[in-house]
Write a protein that holds these residues in place. Structure first.
Motif, PDB file in Angstrom:
ATOM      1  N   VAL A 298      -8.247   6.277  -0.350  1.00 54.29           N
ATOM      2  CA  VAL A 298      -9.385   6.446   0.546  1.00 54.29           C
ATOM      3  C   VAL A 298      -8.888   6.984   1.887  1.00 54.29           C
ATOM      4  O   VAL A 298      -7.794   6.656   2.335  1.00 54.29           O
ATOM      5  N   THR A 299      -9.713   7.803   2.507  1.00 54.37           N
ATOM      6  CA  THR A 299      -9.389   8.368   3.816  1.00 54.37           C
ATOM      7  C   THR A 299      -9.706   7.341   4.890  1.00 54.37           C
ATOM      8  O   THR A 299     -10.779   6.739   4.891  1.00 54.37           O
ATOM      9  N   TYR A 300      -8.750   7.146   5.797  1.00 53.91           N
ATOM     10  CA  TYR A 300      -8.987   6.200   6.895  1.00 53.91           C
ATOM     11  C   TYR A 300      -8.860   6.857   8.262  1.00 53.91           C
ATOM     12  O   TYR A 300      -9.049   6.207   9.280  1.00 53.91           O
ATOM     13  N   GLY A 301      -8.599   8.147   8.296  1.00 50.70           N
ATOM     14  CA  GLY A 301      -8.520   8.829   9.581  1.00 50.70           C
ATOM     15  C   GLY A 301      -8.141  10.285   9.423  1.00 50.70           C
ATOM     16  O   GLY A 301      -7.815  10.756   8.326  1.00 50.70           O
TER      17      GLY A 301
ATOM     18  N   GLN B 100       0.833  -1.195   0.000  1.00 52.42           N
ATOM     19  CA  GLN B 100       0.000   0.000   0.000  1.00 52.42           C
ATOM     20  C   GLN B 100       0.866   1.242   0.000  1.00 52.42           C
ATOM     21  O   GLN B 100       2.042   1.194   0.355  1.00 52.42           O
TER      22      GLN B 100
ATOM     23  N   ARG C 137      -4.411   0.825  -1.593  1.00 52.02           N
ATOM     24  CA  ARG C 137      -3.971  -0.576  -1.491  1.00 52.02           C
ATOM     25  C   ARG C 137      -3.577  -1.058  -2.883  1.00 52.02           C
ATOM     26  O   ARG C 137      -4.320  -0.877  -3.843  1.00 52.02           O
TER      27      ARG C 137
ATOM     28  N   ASN D 210       0.688   5.163   1.536  1.00 52.07           N
ATOM     29  CA  ASN D 210       0.007   6.067   2.468  1.00 52.07           C
ATOM     30  C   ASN D 210       0.442   7.501   2.168  1.00 52.07           C
ATOM     31  O   ASN D 210       1.580   7.744   1.754  1.00 52.07           O
TER      32      ASN D 210
ATOM     33  N   ASN E  81      -5.792  14.709   6.763  1.00 56.30           N
ATOM     34  CA  ASN E  81      -6.463  13.444   6.473  1.00 56.30           C
ATOM     35  C   ASN E  81      -5.401  12.405   6.132  1.00 56.30           C
ATOM     36  O   ASN E  81      -4.448  12.689   5.407  1.00 56.30           O
TER      37      ASN E  81
END
Length: 75
Positions: free
Chosen positions: A49-52, A27, A73, A29, A68
């Protein structure tokens, strides 16, 4: 002279294409300032995609900015 449209997207996609050939890499980041909507739209269009969200991640003088956390992935 105006910059060519789509150059940012092309650069990121080339990076992703190269990353897909890195053995073991699963992945990518990244972080982006929460109110940078143009950048977020670009990353989302590519598949991130936003994960936090990290609140008050950056400070410039007396102003704080949230970031953000995004992931793409590869597998």
């Amino acid at each position: 002279m105006l910059p060519e449209k789509g150059i940012g997207k092309s650069l990121i996609q080339e990076l992703i294409n190269k990353a897909k050939h890195c053995e073991g890499l699963e992945q990518i980041n990244l972080t982006v300032i929460s109110n940078n909507n143009a950048a977020k739209r670009l990353y989302e269009a590519i598949g991130f995609v936003t994960y936090g969200t990290e609140q008050n991640a950056l400070r410039n003088g007396c102003q704080y900015f949230d970031e953000n956390l995004m992931v793409l992935r590869l597998i």
